[in-house]
Design an enzyme around this catalytic site. Structure first.
Site, PDB file in Angstrom:
ATOM      1  N   SER A 191       2.156  -6.936   6.528  1.00  0.00           N
ATOM      2  CA  SER A 191       1.977  -6.059   5.367  1.00  0.00           C
ATOM      3  C   SER A 191       0.545  -6.016   4.835  1.00  0.00           C
ATOM      4  CB  SER A 191       2.942  -6.459   4.246  1.00  0.00           C
ATOM      5  OG  SER A 191       2.559  -7.698   3.740  1.00  0.00           O
ATOM      6  N   LYS A 217       6.809  -7.479  -5.227  1.00  0.00           N
ATOM      7  CA  LYS A 217       5.365  -7.232  -5.156  1.00  0.00           C
ATOM      8  C   LYS A 217       4.914  -6.413  -6.367  1.00  0.00           C
ATOM      9  CE  LYS A 217       4.912  -7.577  -0.151  1.00  0.00           C
ATOM     10  NZ  LYS A 217       4.834  -6.864   1.107  1.00  0.00           N
TER      11      LYS A 217
END
Ligand code: ADP
Length: 975
Positions: free
Chosen positions: A871, A914
């Site tokens: 990511s 996140k």
């Protein structure tokens, strides 16, 4: 001291003592001597014996030859062997009876009568007279007349003088006489020569012998061996070295006889010593025998030491045990083995075991009763039976009808927010209400630490009015931790589930009321005290004592929390997950088999709830048995509300305080959230609040102490005694009710309430750990970008730093990176190099120019924390573009997303966490893959309202959003 060595040493000493005088004398033997037969024994010159003469022949001999003579008489002692086969010496004539004899040694059995019997039974023809004997002198005589028979017996002490050879044996009345030749003075050098025993020959023969070199060396050797024996005996008996002078005063050939006569050697060996007329032969024989004797003494000594060592060890153990028993008796803690067994038996009777288990337990108990407490296996048997007795075989806690409304209220009371989670719990409870035996799925709360997973599970238990057990599975890698070890292993124990179910009262008291009750009593009494800080502290002590002495659950229908189920691992010791599968399977857990218990236990009544930080590590079959309920991290606003509504009141109560003593304003709580915690949950926040409460408690307690001193109405030590928190019972006399408590309470009410301000906050919690401007400061130079990552603690912010230096075009990566993240870095560099011209980073077509004469270094700070995953793809590209273009990235922007080699942005996981992490760090814009847009639905709308979500399809879009102003790329480069 063993008899053997003692007897030997005594005999040596005695023999040497008795013979001393005789050695000095010169003895002239007559040519004819009355002969006393000596059965299976030999009298050697220098030896002293004591015999009892009972046979008519020997009585006659002693009477005629010794008793009736005025001078000390001499007789000959001739060995006689009664064995048919092994005749030693010549068969001179048939025997004529024998004497019972008794050696002058203590502890030697008296064989009186034995020789008579043998004699009576033995055919006379088989008696073997030895051809050599020893002339003996009577040292002492005593006569006894038995009544009423009038039978006469003699006790004679005889001393052996010198060897003779029998020439002819003939009868004189009832006993024998023999014509003899003296033998002792044969020369050292000659082979055995029979020389008439004339004194005139003696000196010359001896002188001759003493000059023979062989004789000299033999006598030296003999002296050395004899010295060794004497030293050994002296050392053993701790005598001074008086015996050594014997070696110098007695001639060696005499000493040889004396020493050998004192040993317990076989008849054959005694005979061979008697036959060693030649001095050299005698000395070598004596050396051999003395040496053998030394060895046997040494062996005996070793054995003695060993036996003594063992004896003293067991004696010590016995003594210590006795002392321990005495101490226990003194303390009234007499838990003897009988008590142990009786206590176990009593417990077993109340355990309500099913019949088959009862039979097994009885069998084990019977075995235990036969054992000694010191025996191996006694303890393990006792512990096993105690476990059987402690398990709740039938006991269940009462389950009142479930009140869903009340459950809802209690869930809302204990937890802020979590609406979906609470709704799911209510549904779960509703199903259980309608169908109590419903085998519904096991609830599994998944989320970062401190978000309320455990407390939700405990709320379920209280809503169901069930007892609550928490079993921690974190780090369990051994199947035996779940299923137990078989009892055959040393240190075996039951698995965690069975151990968790067992009941014991940790602080039972003798008067029937357990310690918990005592604390409760004190607690109620303390409540009656007027409001004061001491009361507050006392209440706190009681509460602590009550919780620490709480009984363990003893029912078979508790709510059991399998905490951190994702942290179990598998290795060579088996797979705990497979054991958990059995536990969670309603079909199999009716007969759960713990290896230690070795009998099935029904777990079907237990309500299982599990918690985990992540779903991925849970093995799919296990996950299949559970219903996952995810808990997100909290936003700062949610944390604030949780703190104000739940945490602060709870913390104050736990520390025995109230808003009367401590106030934490909302602004301060916000500061704590911003500056001291950046976690997804609220555990650290709670810890920080607790630190403030502790500081306040000290202040309050100090004031209370001052009041006591000022008023002088209570001993100074009373407050000190309040430090008894841990386990000690609360002393009620710490604050007697008679004390002027009103005064104390007034003093307190007058004391100002402690309100936490910023200065106080820093004083207690230290300087702020997190800075709001941290992101802006760190992204102040080109090449640094804010990424978003997911960890087991929820989402987090990850800075990525790129820099260039002189080199050969290499890429250096640091920060404990995994393979996937390293590959992402290479992809990012390749993409940037391929698009260098489009991005205005180099002239068109000059792919190499970008890296010419320079190396690139990319670092992921917090170098000690391992990192991996795809990511970071778009973040790496942005960092490189920023570095090469020397343009700063926006400080309010964070990003996450995987990138393909062609620049396509792929979706990633953990979006909610996140986004929440970005929110905690004060980030306003988040760049996300477009295909992750569906995940935003899970993010609380309040968060989304305050942040800009930038959804991107390609990396060019990322660059467009990331930089201040426009993207570094040329407008023509946009695809
Ligand atoms: P976890 O098991 O998820 O690690 P805990 O259940 O131990 O976390 O919770 C930690 C602390 O935070 C507990 O005191 C709990 O009551 C409190 N807590 C967590 N979430 C909430 C909430 N939503 N409302 C009130 N208190 C909460």
């Amino acid at each position: 001291m063993p008899f053997y060595t003692k007897a030997v040493s005594n005999s040596v000493r005695r023999s040497i003592f008795f013979c001393l005088s005789a050695m000095e004398e010169t003895v002239e033997l007559p040519s004819r001597l009355a002969i006393l037969p000596f059965w299976n024994k030999v009298l050697l010159p220098g030896a002293v014996i004591r015999i009892r003469c009972t046979s008519p022949s020997s009585v006659k001999l002693v009477e005629h030859e010794l008793w009736q003579k005025e001078k000390k008489g001499l007789i000959g002692v001739l060995p006689v062997k009664d064995s048919e086969g092994a005749a030693v010496g010549s068969l001179l004539s048939s025997g004529i009876g024998s004497d019972s004899w008794e050696q002058g040694r203590k502890g030697e059995p008296n064989a009186t009568g034995g020789f008579h019997k043998q004699d009576a039974k033995k055919p006379r023809e088989l008696t073997h007279w030895h051809s050599r004997g020893v002339a003996a002198r009577a040292l002492h005589l005593s006569r006894e007349v038995e009544k009423p028979s009038g039978r006469v017996t003699y006790i004679v002490v005889l001393e052996g003088l010198s060897r003779f050879n029998v020439q002819e044996l003939s009868a004189r009345g009832k006993y024998y006489v023999a014509n003899i030749n003296g033998l002792d003075l044969s020369s050292a050098g000659q082979s055995e020569v029979i020389i008439p025993c004339k004194l005139t020959n003696r000196c010359s023969l001896l002188e001759q012998a003493e000059q023979d070199p062989d004789f000299i060396s033999l006598s030296r050797q003999f002296k050395a061996t004899a010295m060794e024996l004497i030293s050994l005996l002296e050392q053993k008996q701790k005598l001074e070295g008086k015996k050594r002078f014997l070696l110098d005063t007695i001639p060696v050939y005499r000493l040889a006889d004396i020493l050998v006569a004192s040993f317990e050697i076989s008849f054959e060996e005694q005979l061979s010593m008697l036959d060693s007329v030649n001095l050299k032969v005698r000395l070598s024989k004596a050396i051999e025998l003395v040496d053998q004797h030394i060895q046997s003494i040494r062996v005996a000594e070793k054995i003695t030491q060993k036996v003594e060592g063992q004896l003293s060890k067991s004696q010590r153990e016995f003594l210590l045990k006795q002392q321990m028993r005495a101490i226990k008796e003194e303390l009234g803690d007499n838990d003897d083995c009988e008590d142990d067994v009786a206590a176990v038996e009593r417990k077993m009777q109340n355990a309500g075991m099913p019949p088959n288990i009862w039979k097994l337990a009885q069998r084990e108990l019977r075995r235990l009763k036969k054992m000694q407490p010191q025996q191996p296996g006694y303890n393990s048997s006792c512990v096993y039976l105690e476990l059987l007795a402690d398990l709740p075989w039938r006991k269940v806690s009462e389950e009142p009808e479930l009140d869903l409304k009340a459950a809802k209220v209690s869930l809302d009371r204990d937890h802020y927010g979590l609406l979906k989670v609470k709704q799911r719990i209510i549904e779960y409870l509703a199903v259980r209400k309608l169908k109590p035996d419903a085998q519904g799925p096991v609830l599994c709360f998944v989320g970062p630490p401190g978000v309320g997973k455990t407390s939700l599970a405990s709320s379920i238990a209280s809503a169901l009015s069930k007892k609550f057990i928490r079993i921690s599975l974190g780090g369990v890698k051994d199947e035996a931790d779940i299923r137990g070890h078989r009892r055959t292993y040393i240190g075996s124990m039951p698995g965690r589930l069975i151990d968790g179910l067992k009941w014991y009262c940790s602080h039972g008291s003798k008067n029937g009321m357990d310690t918990n009750d005592t604390y409760l009593k004190h607690f109620i009494a303390c409540q009656l005290l007027p409001s004061s800080a001491t009361r507050v502290l006392l209440l706190q002590c009681c509460r602590f004592a009550i919780s620490s002495s709480a009984k363990r659950v003893a029912v078979r229908n508790p709510v059991m929390l399998l905490d951190e189920i994702d942290k179990t691992g598998s290795d060579v010791r088996g797979d705990p997950a497979s054991a958990l599968l059995e536990v969670l399977d309603p079909e199999q857990n009716k007969t759960f088999n713990d290896h230690y218990l070795n009998v099935p236990f029904d777990l079907s009544k237990v309500t299982f709830v599990a918690t985990a930080n992540r779903v991925q590590p849970i093995p799919p079959p296990l996950l299949d048995r559970m219903e996952v309920i995810e808990l997100l991290g909290y936003t700062p606003e949610e944390k604030l509300k949780i703190a104000l509504k739940h945490l602060i009141p709870r913390v104050l109560e736990q520390h025995g305080l109230s808003s009367q003593f401590l106030q934490i304003p909302e602004g301060i709580v916000k500061l704590i959230i911003q500056r001291y915690t950046r976690e997804a949950g609220v555990r650290n926040l709670e810890r920080n609040l607790a630190a403030l409460a502790r500081a306040a408690a000290v202040k309050v307690a100090e004031k209370d102490f001052m009041v006591h001193l000022g008023k002088d109405n209570h001993p100074k030590t009373s407050l000190m005694n309040t430090r008894l928190v841990d386990t000690a019972e609360v002393e009620m006399e710490v604050i007697p009710l008679s004390v002027d408590s009103q005064g104390i309470s007034n003093s307190f009410s007058s004391a100002s309430v402690m309100i936490i301000d910023e200065a106080m906050l820093e004083k207690v919690l230290g300087p702020p750990r997190f800075d709001e401007k941290e992101t802006a400061d760190r992204v102040a130079t080109p090449g640094i970008v804010v990424g978003l990552v997911w960890t087991t603690f929820g989402g987090d912010v990850q800075f990525i730093e790129a820099t260039a230096m002189a080199g050969k075009g290499d890429l250096h990566l640091t920060g404990q990176l995994g393979d996937v993240i390293k590959e992402s870095a290479h992809i990012a560099l390749t993409w940037v190099r391929a698009r260098a011209a489009d991005l205005n980073l180099s002239t068109a077509g000059d792919h190499i120019g970008l890296l010419e004469k320079q190396d690139i270094h990319i670092h992921f700070p917090a170098g000690a924390v391992p990192k991996d995953g795809p990511s970071a793809g778009i973040t790496l590209v942005t960092a490189l573009v920023s570095l090469f273009s020397q343009r700063k990235v926006r400080a309010d922007t964070a990003m996450t997303g995987e990138m393909t080699l062609k620049g396509l942005v792929l979706p990633v996981g953990g979006i909610k966490d996140k986004v929440l992490a970005a929110n905690r760090y004060g980030i306003k814009r988040v760049i996300l893959p477009e295909r992750n847009s569906k995940d935003l639905a899970e993010v609380p709308s309040a968060i989304l309202a305050g942040m800009e979500m930038l959804l991107v399809k390609r990396i060019e879009d990322v660059l467009e959003h990331a930089f201040e102003g426009a993207s570094p790329s040329k407008p023509t480069s946009k695809l």
